[in-house]
Design a protein around this motif. Sequence first.
Motif, PDB file in Angstrom:
ATOM      1  N   ARG A  18      12.218  11.894  53.406  1.00 37.86           N
ATOM      2  CA  ARG A  18      12.236  11.805  54.862  1.00 37.86           C
ATOM      3  C   ARG A  18      11.679  10.456  55.329  1.00 37.86           C
ATOM      4  NH1 ARG A  18       9.667  16.159  55.862  1.00 37.86           N
ATOM      5  NH2 ARG A  18       7.612  15.248  56.012  1.00 37.86           N
ATOM      6  N   GLU A  19      10.542  10.069  54.800  1.00 36.93           N
ATOM      7  CA  GLU A  19       9.895   8.839  55.248  1.00 36.93           C
ATOM      8  C   GLU A  19      10.644   7.588  54.788  1.00 36.93           C
ATOM      9  OE1 GLU A  19       5.859   9.132  53.922  1.00 36.93           O
ATOM     10  OE2 GLU A  19       5.560  11.055  54.958  1.00 36.93           O
ATOM     11  N   TYR A  93      16.161  16.825  62.173  1.00 36.23           N
ATOM     12  CA  TYR A  93      14.997  16.003  62.535  1.00 36.23           C
ATOM     13  C   TYR A  93      13.916  16.140  61.462  1.00 36.23           C
ATOM     14  CZ  TYR A  93      10.780  14.533  65.064  1.00 36.23           C
ATOM     15  OH  TYR A  93       9.596  13.924  65.432  1.00 36.23           O
ATOM     16  N   THR A  94      13.703  17.386  60.994  1.00 36.21           N
ATOM     17  CA  THR A  94      12.689  17.644  59.973  1.00 36.21           C
ATOM     18  C   THR A  94      13.142  17.185  58.599  1.00 36.21           C
ATOM     19  OG1 THR A  94      11.970  19.586  61.237  1.00 36.21           O
ATOM     20  CG2 THR A  94      11.225  19.438  58.964  1.00 36.21           C
ATOM     21  N   PHE A  95      14.427  17.401  58.280  1.00 38.92           N
ATOM     22  CA  PHE A  95      14.975  17.053  56.968  1.00 38.92           C
ATOM     23  C   PHE A  95      16.204  16.148  57.143  1.00 38.92           C
ATOM     24  CE2 PHE A  95      13.488  21.567  56.655  1.00 38.92           C
ATOM     25  CZ  PHE A  95      12.305  21.310  55.982  1.00 38.92           C
ATOM     26  N   ALA A 157      27.376  15.294  64.009  1.00 37.80           N
ATOM     27  CA  ALA A 157      26.552  14.845  65.136  1.00 37.80           C
ATOM     28  C   ALA A 157      25.076  14.823  64.764  1.00 37.80           C
ATOM     29  CB  ALA A 157      26.784  15.745  66.344  1.00 37.80           C
ATOM     30  N   ALA A 158      24.651  15.833  64.018  1.00 35.92           N
ATOM     31  CA  ALA A 158      23.233  15.905  63.631  1.00 35.92           C
ATOM     32  C   ALA A 158      22.921  14.917  62.516  1.00 35.92           C
ATOM     33  CB  ALA A 158      22.886  17.325  63.198  1.00 35.92           C
ATOM     34  N   ASP A 159      23.727  14.925  61.484  1.00 33.88           N
ATOM     35  CA  ASP A 159      23.458  14.097  60.310  1.00 33.88           C
ATOM     36  C   ASP A 159      23.484  12.608  60.641  1.00 33.88           C
ATOM     37  OD1 ASP A 159      23.213  13.476  57.436  1.00 33.88           O
ATOM     38  OD2 ASP A 159      25.296  12.835  57.631  1.00 33.88           O
ATOM     39  N   SER A 178      11.329   9.594  67.809  1.00 31.23           N
ATOM     40  CA  SER A 178      10.192  10.365  68.322  1.00 31.23           C
ATOM     41  C   SER A 178      10.627  11.786  68.656  1.00 31.23           C
ATOM     42  CB  SER A 178       9.642   9.701  69.584  1.00 31.23           C
ATOM     43  OG  SER A 178      10.612   9.761  70.625  1.00 31.23           O
ATOM     44  N   GLN A 179       9.655  12.656  68.886  1.00 33.01           N
ATOM     45  CA  GLN A 179       9.968  14.018  69.308  1.00 33.01           C
ATOM     46  C   GLN A 179      10.686  14.014  70.658  1.00 33.01           C
ATOM     47  OE1 GLN A 179       6.497  16.518  69.214  1.00 33.01           O
ATOM     48  NE2 GLN A 179       6.278  16.357  66.997  1.00 33.01           N
ATOM     49  N   GLU A 180      10.301  13.090  71.530  1.00 33.81           N
ATOM     50  CA  GLU A 180      10.952  12.997  72.838  1.00 33.81           C
ATOM     51  C   GLU A 180      12.427  12.598  72.673  1.00 33.81           C
ATOM     52  OE1 GLU A 180       6.708  12.875  73.215  1.00 33.81           O
ATOM     53  OE2 GLU A 180       8.046  11.551  72.075  1.00 33.81           O
ATOM     54  N   MET A 181      12.693  11.691  71.752  1.00 36.28           N
ATOM     55  CA  MET A 181      14.074  11.281  71.508  1.00 36.28           C
ATOM     56  C   MET A 181      14.868  12.421  70.875  1.00 36.28           C
ATOM     57  SD  MET A 181      15.298   7.767  69.735  1.00 36.28           S
ATOM     58  CE  MET A 181      16.941   7.124  70.039  1.00 36.28           C
ATOM     59  N   ARG A 182      14.237  13.149  69.976  1.00 35.60           N
ATOM     60  CA  ARG A 182      14.887  14.329  69.393  1.00 35.60           C
ATOM     61  C   ARG A 182      15.269  15.328  70.475  1.00 35.60           C
ATOM     62  NH1 ARG A 182      10.862  18.444  67.043  1.00 35.60           N
ATOM     63  NH2 ARG A 182      10.526  18.475  69.297  1.00 35.60           N
TER      64      ARG A 182
END
Length: 200
Positions: A18-19, A93-95, A157-159, A178-182
């Motif tokens: 992820r990172e 977002y998480t993975f 769209a997600a990937d 960011s979480q806001e962008m997500r």
Amino acid sequence: MTGGAREQLLDAASDIMREGDTIDLSLSELSLRAGLNSALVKYYFGNKNGLMSALLDRNMGKIVTDLGALVAKDMPPEEKLRRHISGVIDTYYTFPYLNRLMMRMIRDSAPVEAARIAERYLKPISRAYEKLIEEGVKAGKFRPVDPQLFYFSVTGAADRFFAARLVLRHCYDQADISQEMRDAYREHTIGLIMRGLLID
């Protein structure tokens, strides 16, 4: 040996991918990140490919279970679909490596393993989409879209978004999502897909 060590290795592999926005990792990097001897990869998983397979099973298993439970719920089909798309965005977002990992495993695995992945994950998701769209069409809510193409639209769209941090960095001067962008992307994606699907 404890089950905790196995989960530590999976968690460390997930964090590295992820990172680093990658699906490649070395056993030495994994060992350092997990704080465990790399020999434990062989003990728990057989080899690095076995570790990747176990990580895919852990991540994808919950998606298939949650989608099956959602399809079975007594609620309007459009609400089911909104919730599902929301969940897909949160999952990627998480993975963010998830789809790339699955494609790598299908491409590089023996035919028996590739078939297992398809039967366990890809086909159940495809069948769930067929059922959701069929429900919506019968209820007079959805246009009769192709479920196969719909699958690629949602997954793509997600990937694509969560696998594009380099684009964000070099085109938009943003280091990460960011979480806001997500949250904004979740609403944007749900809006686009549902407007194309719902009958006015």
